[in-house]
Design an enzyme around this catalytic site. Structure first.
Site, PDB file in Angstrom:
ATOM      1  N   HIS A 105      -3.598  -5.271   0.489  1.00 13.38           N
ATOM      2  CA  HIS A 105      -3.066  -5.661   1.799  1.00 13.38           C
ATOM      3  C   HIS A 105      -3.043  -7.181   1.960  1.00 13.38           C
ATOM      4  O   HIS A 105      -3.940  -7.751   2.574  1.00 13.38           O
ATOM      5  CB  HIS A 105      -3.886  -5.023   2.924  1.00 13.38           C
ATOM      6  CG  HIS A 105      -3.568  -3.578   3.132  1.00 13.38           C
ATOM      7  ND1 HIS A 105      -2.581  -3.150   4.005  1.00 13.38           N
ATOM      8  CD2 HIS A 105      -4.064  -2.466   2.551  1.00 13.38           C
ATOM      9  CE1 HIS A 105      -2.499  -1.824   3.969  1.00 13.38           C
ATOM     10  NE2 HIS A 105      -3.392  -1.388   3.099  1.00 13.38           N
ATOM     11  N   CYS A 118       0.833  -1.200   0.000  1.00  3.71           N
ATOM     12  CA  CYS A 118       0.000   0.000   0.000  1.00  3.71           C
ATOM     13  C   CYS A 118       0.870   1.254   0.000  1.00  3.71           C
ATOM     14  O   CYS A 118       1.569   1.529  -0.966  1.00  3.71           O
ATOM     15  CB  CYS A 118      -1.001  -0.037   1.153  1.00  3.71           C
ATOM     16  SG  CYS A 118      -2.406   1.066   0.871  1.00  3.71           S
ATOM     17  N   GLU A 124      -1.337  -8.924   3.909  1.00  3.14           N
ATOM     18  CA  GLU A 124      -1.212  -9.339   5.320  1.00  3.14           C
ATOM     19  C   GLU A 124      -2.580  -9.545   5.969  1.00  3.14           C
ATOM     20  O   GLU A 124      -2.679 -10.187   7.002  1.00  3.14           O
ATOM     21  CB  GLU A 124      -0.356  -8.327   6.110  1.00  3.14           C
ATOM     22  CG  GLU A 124      -1.090  -7.092   6.631  1.00  3.14           C
ATOM     23  CD  GLU A 124      -1.353  -6.048   5.544  1.00  3.14           C
ATOM     24  OE1 GLU A 124      -1.016  -6.291   4.365  1.00  3.14           O
ATOM     25  OE2 GLU A 124      -1.906  -4.973   5.888  1.00  3.14           O
TER      26      GLU A 124
END
Ligand code: MN
Length: 236
Positions: free
Chosen positions: A203, A106, A205
């Site tokens: 994202h 990001c 994660e």
């Protein structure tokens, strides 16, 4: 031995005190993929930190100061912090000179684009997209489609068509020194790569527990860091 992955902390404030922080999902994803996460405070002299890490993860965060790419602030620009900008740009410079693998997520992707001399859209809505790049659903939910270039490193990890989450309002406008390798349906850049660099606008994660392809992205990054282990220690 787990490769040591430095994660640059952001600057925030809780209960009237300034804090350096990292969202736990980044730390957990790196650890799950076999890396040893090390949180790096945002300072501006990283020479002493670099020998301690084998790879660098740049997490999401606030906006980048458009002065970094020679633009005046425009309507739609969010919060910026010049201290974070400076330490992040310095750290990217030091890590690339040491040829460390870098994963930018990001804001981290945007910081890589800017570090290489590129420019950002300060606000995607002002730039005219009708696609909602800030999703209104649980964070792990795949929100919009992307197409990844056949033959790119990212394509070999993720495949060429997939859905990703989305929590950004800025994006890459001009990319130099890196290759844009993924786009959303509105044509905006969703990923870039260089020899040892991968930057993604979504994202992973927040998705790696539910999408094995996103977990593979962290595994590939940690493996790349493992390959370079020991090669940059002579500098210390
Ligand atoms: Mn997006």
């Amino acid at each position: 031995m787990r490769p040591r992955i430095g994660i640059l902390a952001g600057i925030g404030s809780w209960e009237e005190r300034e804090r350096y922080f990292v969202n736990s999902a980044y730390v957990e994803a790196i650890y799950a993929a076999g890396g040893l996460p090390l949180i790096i405070p945002p300072l501006s002299d990283f020479d002493a930190y670099l020998p301690l890490i084998d790879g660098l993860l740049l997490p999401g965060g606030i906006d980048l100061d458009p002065a970094l790419y020679g633009e005046e602030p425009q309507r739609g620009l969010g919060k910026v912090d010049p201290r974070l900008d400076k330490s992040e740009q310095d750290l990217i410079g030091a890590a690339s000179r040491a040829a460390l693998p870098i994963l930018g997520i990001c804001r981290g992707m945007q910081a890589l684009v800017v570090a290489m001399g590129g420019k950002l859209y300060q606000d995607l809505q002002q730039a005219g997209t009708k696609l909602a790049h800030r999703q209104s659903c649980p964070p792990e939910h795949p929100w919009h489609q992307i197409e990844v270039d056949v033959g790119s490193r990212l394509g070999s990890i993720l495949g060429t068509k997939l859905r990703v989450n989305s929590f950004h309002h800025q994006g890459a406008k001009e990319v130099v020194g890196l290759v844009p390798v993924a786009r959303s349906a509105d044509g905006f850049v969703e990923a870039v790569e260089g020899e040892k660099i991968i930057g993604v606008q979504w994202h992973p994660e927040l998705m790696y527990k539910t999408d094995p392809r996103q977990f593979k992205l962290f595994q590939a990054f940690v493996e790349a860091a493992a390959h370079g282990m020991g090669t940059h220690k002579s500098q210390s």
